[in-house]
Design a protein around this motif. Structure first.
Motif, PDB file in Angstrom:
ATOM      1  N   ASP A 144      -6.362  13.731  12.653  1.00  0.00           N
ATOM      2  CA  ASP A 144      -7.643  13.148  13.079  1.00  0.00           C
ATOM      3  C   ASP A 144      -7.871  13.301  14.579  1.00  0.00           C
ATOM      4  OD1 ASP A 144      -8.067  12.427  10.443  1.00  0.00           O
ATOM      5  OD2 ASP A 144      -7.214  10.422  10.697  1.00  0.00           O
ATOM      6  N   GLY A 160      -1.259  12.034   9.633  1.00  0.00           N
ATOM      7  CA  GLY A 160      -2.708  11.948   9.403  1.00  0.00           C
ATOM      8  C   GLY A 160      -3.448  11.642  10.692  1.00  0.00           C
ATOM      9  N   GLU A 220      -8.373  21.586   7.471  1.00  0.00           N
ATOM     10  CA  GLU A 220      -7.898  22.448   6.375  1.00  0.00           C
ATOM     11  C   GLU A 220      -8.923  23.545   6.073  1.00  0.00           C
ATOM     12  OE1 GLU A 220      -7.095  20.486   2.626  1.00  0.00           O
ATOM     13  OE2 GLU A 220      -6.210  22.317   1.791  1.00  0.00           O
ATOM     14  N   GLY A 274      -2.564  10.462   2.185  1.00  0.00           N
ATOM     15  CA  GLY A 274      -3.777  11.258   2.435  1.00  0.00           C
ATOM     16  C   GLY A 274      -3.518  12.713   2.806  1.00  0.00           C
ATOM     17  N   ASP A 320      -6.723   7.033  -0.220  1.00  0.00           N
ATOM     18  CA  ASP A 320      -6.722   5.665  -0.742  1.00  0.00           C
ATOM     19  C   ASP A 320      -7.652   5.466  -1.939  1.00  0.00           C
ATOM     20  OD1 ASP A 320      -4.957   5.203   1.245  1.00  0.00           O
ATOM     21  OD2 ASP A 320      -6.345   4.068   2.527  1.00  0.00           O
ATOM     22  N   HIS A 370       0.821  -1.218   0.000  1.00  0.00           N
ATOM     23  CA  HIS A 370       0.000   0.000   0.000  1.00  0.00           C
ATOM     24  C   HIS A 370       0.857   1.272   0.000  1.00  0.00           C
ATOM     25  CE1 HIS A 370      -3.614   2.332   1.024  1.00  0.00           C
ATOM     26  NE2 HIS A 370      -2.835   3.011   1.844  1.00  0.00           N
ATOM     27  N   HIS A 402       1.165   4.381  -2.776  1.00  0.00           N
ATOM     28  CA  HIS A 402       1.165   5.836  -2.535  1.00  0.00           C
ATOM     29  C   HIS A 402       2.433   6.456  -3.131  1.00  0.00           C
ATOM     30  CE1 HIS A 402      -2.305   6.736  -0.068  1.00  0.00           C
ATOM     31  NE2 HIS A 402      -1.998   5.832   0.858  1.00  0.00           N
ATOM     32  N   GLY A 431      -2.688   8.302   6.999  1.00  0.00           N
ATOM     33  CA  GLY A 431      -3.325   8.067   8.289  1.00  0.00           C
ATOM     34  C   GLY A 431      -2.501   7.116   9.150  1.00  0.00           C
TER      35      GLY A 431
HETATM   36  O1  KG4 Z   1      -3.625   7.672   2.657  1.00  0.00           O
HETATM   37  P1  KG4 Z   1      -4.891   7.689   3.423  1.00  0.00           P
HETATM   38  O2  KG4 Z   1      -6.175   7.847   2.650  1.00  0.00           O
HETATM   39  O3  KG4 Z   1      -5.054   6.387   4.288  1.00  0.00           O
HETATM   40  C1  KG4 Z   1      -3.976   5.727   4.862  1.00  0.00           C
HETATM   41  O4  KG4 Z   1      -3.233   5.034   4.132  1.00  0.00           O
HETATM   42  O5  KG4 Z   1      -3.807   5.914   6.093  1.00  0.00           O
HETATM   43  O6  KG4 Z   1      -4.760   8.854   4.501  1.00  0.00           O
HETATM   44  C2  KG4 Z   1      -5.820   9.197   5.340  1.00  0.00           C
HETATM   45  C3  KG4 Z   1      -5.373  10.328   6.227  1.00  0.00           C
HETATM   46  C4  KG4 Z   1      -6.374  10.659   7.331  1.00  0.00           C
HETATM   47  O7  KG4 Z   1      -5.668  10.744   8.542  1.00  0.00           O
HETATM   48  C5  KG4 Z   1      -6.911  12.011   6.904  1.00  0.00           C
HETATM   49  O8  KG4 Z   1      -7.315  12.844   7.974  1.00  0.00           O
HETATM   50  C6  KG4 Z   1      -5.732  12.595   6.155  1.00  0.00           C
HETATM   51  O9  KG4 Z   1      -5.195  11.512   5.444  1.00  0.00           O
HETATM   52  N1  KG4 Z   1      -6.178  13.658   5.228  1.00  0.00           N
HETATM   53  C7  KG4 Z   1      -5.811  14.954   5.354  1.00  0.00           C
HETATM   54  C8  KG4 Z   1      -6.500  15.648   4.338  1.00  0.00           C
HETATM   55  N2  KG4 Z   1      -7.259  14.753   3.629  1.00  0.00           N
HETATM   56  C9  KG4 Z   1      -7.041  13.541   4.199  1.00  0.00           C
HETATM   57  N3  KG4 Z   1      -4.970  15.549   6.214  1.00  0.00           N
HETATM   58  C10 KG4 Z   1      -4.801  16.887   6.084  1.00  0.00           C
HETATM   59  N4  KG4 Z   1      -5.452  17.634   5.156  1.00  0.00           N
HETATM   60  C11 KG4 Z   1      -6.303  17.063   4.268  1.00  0.00           C
HETATM   61  N5  KG4 Z   1      -6.933  17.804   3.361  1.00  0.00           N
END
Ligand code: KG4
Ligand code: ZN
Length: 333
Positions: free
Chosen positions: A166, A162, A183, A271, A303, A111, A115, A136
């Motif tokens: 959260d 991330g 944001e 993310g 994701d 994964h 990315h 995340g």
């Molecule tokens: O990559 P992802 O979709 O899932 C993982 O692989 O963990 O990342 C999700 C993370 C979450 O913690 C979410 O709050 C963060 O990415 N995220 C952001 C934004 N959009 C998603 N963090 C800051 N600003 C954003 N606009």
């Protein structure tokens, strides 16, 4: 060549069809956010069952939108880790079954590698490049040397960026997932209103720590008790977001001193790279240090199946496409 990508490692069930000419034929994402909202985070048991319930219909929709037949699929790629095991098993098993029935290769995708390679799907980004990955579950800086060769320069010793977004959101009674909402709120706040700690930033390495930043925000919120105004909240979000961007830049400053001298580009993925403020700060940093800067469109930062399909396309010709050492406690080999 057309590769199907399946993603189910967290709370998105996604299937995508991508060509080796970088055309995304479809990228269907079923988000489980509404199911997890009331718990303030992803509940693994609920996530696994929801993946199982939705994977077939997401697959059907992706095939329909791509307008191709199953016989036109050349290989099947699926996330095999890291991630929540219940969800990973659903997507990986679905993918393996599909590959067996089609008599086509199955590519087990890391994964994080998916990315890491995503900025190449929508940009002309050559190897080697420096990667800042913030999602995340993970946060690290790595040299991406080829589709099967990486060198990690540093990573988080506690939380991911991330997760910090959260958790801070949760403390401010902002619904999960907090990143995009912080944001949005930060847009009306003053980023200089609070001076927050930048853990590890005096050290000459590329590691990260976010737990102290999280705790300092907790104390600030406790201090203002129940009378935290909307303005105060916006200022806190803006200051927090600025601090995260400065932590990234501080760590990257060390990384560029020790990175492979052939590296000419910085890519930002995961993310958190959906955050436009942090993106613009990173771009500024890259350009002022003579590096090109690459990121992905927002829908490919979080994701999705397209990043898995693309990773499969890149790794299919590699002799050792499994075992990319991006995650210290998890290897495909
Ligand atoms: O990559 P992802 O979709 O899932 C993982 O692989 O963990 O990342 C999700 C993370 C979450 O913690 C979410 O709050 C963060 O990415 N995220 C952001 C934004 N959009 C998603 N963090 C800051 N600003 C954003 N606009
Ligand atoms: Zn992810």
């Amino acid at each position: 060549m057309i590769v199907i990508g399946i993603e189910s490692s967290c709370d998105e069930t996604s299937v995508s069809l991508v060509t080796d000419k970088k055309v995304i034929l479809s990228n269907v994402i079923y988000s489980q956010i509404d199911m997890h909202k009331e718990f303030g985070g992803v509940v693994p048991e609920i996530a696994a069952r929801a993946h199982l319930e939705h994977i077939s219909s997401v697959f059907d929709k992706a095939m329909l939108e791509a307008g191709i037949s199953k016989a036109e699929i050349d290989a099947v790629a699926a996330t095999c880790g890291p991630g929540l095991i219940g969800g990973v098993v659903v997507g990986a098993s679905f993918g393996k079954g599909l590959a067996i029935s089609l008599r086509k290769p199955f590519i087990p995708v890391n994964h994080l590698m998916a990315h890491a390679l995503t900025p190449r799907l929508t940009n002309e980004l050559d190897y080697p490049y420096l990667l800042m990955l913030a999602s995340g579950g993970h946060c690290f800086i790595s040299e991406i040397l080829s589709p099967s060769d990486t060198n990690t320069l540093g990573g988080t010793i506690d939380d991911s960026a991330g997760e910090c977004f959260d958790k801070v959101a949760k403390m401010l009674s902002i619904e999960y997932p907090g990143g995009p909402k912080i944001e949005k709120l930060a847009k009306s706040g003053d980023p200089m209103s609070f001076q927050l700690p930048m853990p590890l930033c005096s050290q000459k390495n590329c590691d990260f720590s976010f737990s102290g930043l999280k705790t300092s925000i907790k104390y600030l919120i406790q201090k203002s008790k129940d009378d935290i105004t909307a303005e105060h909240k916006a200022d806190l979000c803006a200051s927090f977001q600025r601090t995260v961007s400065e932590i990234f830049i501080n760590r990257l400053r060390n990384a560029i001193k020790i990175m492979n001298p052939k590296i000419k580009s910085l890519a930002f993925a995961g993310g958190v790279s959906a955050n436009q403020y942090i993106n613009s700060r990173m771009k500024e940093f890259a350009h002022s240090n003579g590096l090109n800067f690459f990121n992905s469109p927002i829908r490919l930062c979080t994701d999705n199946g397209a990043m898995v399909a693309w990773c499969g396309i890149e790794q299919l010709p590699c002799e050792s496409y499994i075992g990319c050492d991006l995650h210290p406690t998890w290897k495909l080999k």
